[in-house]
Design an enzyme around this catalytic site. Structure first.
Site, mmCIF file in Angstrom:
data_model
loop_
_atom_site.group_PDB
_atom_site.id
_atom_site.type_symbol
_atom_site.label_atom_id
_atom_site.label_comp_id
_atom_site.label_asym_id
_atom_site.label_seq_id
_atom_site.Cartn_x
_atom_site.Cartn_y
_atom_site.Cartn_z
ATOM 1 N N ASN A 70 0.858 -1.171 0.000
ATOM 2 C CA ASN A 70 0.000 0.000 0.000
ATOM 3 C C ASN A 70 0.903 1.232 0.000
ATOM 4 O O ASN A 70 1.820 1.334 0.814
ATOM 5 C CB ASN A 70 -0.896 -0.014 1.241
ATOM 6 C CG ASN A 70 -1.967 1.044 1.193
ATOM 7 O OD1 ASN A 70 -1.699 2.202 0.870
ATOM 8 N ND2 ASN A 70 -3.183 0.667 1.513
ATOM 9 N N HIS A 140 -9.686 -4.830 -4.072
ATOM 10 C CA HIS A 140 -8.403 -5.059 -3.415
ATOM 11 C C HIS A 140 -8.643 -5.448 -1.966
ATOM 12 O O HIS A 140 -9.514 -4.902 -1.303
ATOM 13 C CB HIS A 140 -7.490 -3.829 -3.521
ATOM 14 C CG HIS A 140 -8.095 -2.550 -3.060
ATOM 15 N ND1 HIS A 140 -9.045 -1.848 -3.789
ATOM 16 C CD2 HIS A 140 -7.906 -1.828 -1.928
ATOM 17 C CE1 HIS A 140 -9.385 -0.757 -3.136
ATOM 18 N NE2 HIS A 140 -8.709 -0.724 -1.988
ATOM 19 N N HIS A 142 -6.983 -5.769 1.753
ATOM 20 C CA HIS A 142 -5.901 -5.283 2.597
ATOM 21 C C HIS A 142 -5.431 -6.374 3.550
ATOM 22 O O HIS A 142 -6.247 -7.106 4.108
ATOM 23 C CB HIS A 142 -6.366 -4.083 3.434
ATOM 24 C CG HIS A 142 -6.687 -2.877 2.631
ATOM 25 N ND1 HIS A 142 -5.769 -1.879 2.406
ATOM 26 C CD2 HIS A 142 -7.816 -2.506 1.988
ATOM 27 C CE1 HIS A 142 -6.324 -0.938 1.665
ATOM 28 N NE2 HIS A 142 -7.576 -1.294 1.393
#
EC number: 2.7.7.53
Length: 181
Positions: A70, A140, A142
């Protein structure tokens, strides 16, 4: 990298506080690099696929998904697992994409444990802008490593996250460990 302290004369009252300047965050505040529309052409995740792994902060590439750091991490090692295919919703994944996304998530946890020994993880997806997805058009997931006491006054009061490691170094450590875990 050793912190650099600078004295500066000027207005204001000396208060014994040290300031942590994070100019790299300004691009995030300004929204630079954010998705433009919902199409792949404006998607930073689709764009990063075409970059060199180190430049794009890509840790590993699979057949259908990839893992990438990230750019604005909550903690060191905060990564995301994404399908190559530009799809917005978990229900849009094929069974094969779903399986590889799960396998990459498990591997990411093993790699982060081997490299950084976190006490736990936050793992999740924000589906849609109202749910908190910063880039809602490209799914996406995490994977955020957590340590006891990693949330302190800095993000809560100072709206600043202190990260002890540069992204390039984090990427190198995790990418090197990916093949063995």
């Amino acid at each position: 990298m050793t912190p650099r302290y600078e004295e500066q004369d000027g207005v204001g009252v000396h208060d014994e506080l040290q300031r942590l300047w994070t100019p790299h965050r300004l691009s995030y505040v300004r929204g630079e690099g954010k998705a433009v529309g919902d199409e792949p052409e404006g998607c930073p995740f689709c764009r990063v696929i075409g970059l060199d792994d180190a430049e794009g902060l890509i840790l590993a590439r699979g057949a259908l998904v990839f893992a990438v750091l990230n750019l604005y991490p909550y903690n060191p090692g905060h990564l995301m697992v994404l399908p190559y295919r530009h799809v917005p919703d978990y229900t849009d994944l094929t069974p094969a994409e779903t399986a590889e996304l799960a396998e990459f998530t498990q591997r990411a946890m093993r790699v982060i444990r081997a490299v950084a020994n976190p006490h736990g993880f936050n793992i999740g997806m924000n589906q849609g802008v109202v749910a908190g997805a910063g880039i809602a058009a490209h799914l996406h997931q995490h994977v955020v490593p957590r340590w006891g006491g990693d949330a302190n006054f800095m993000p809560v009061i100072g709206h600043t996250k202190v990260l002890p490691q540069l992204l390039g170094e984090t990427r190198r450590l995790l990418a090197d460990a990916w093949s063995t875990h």
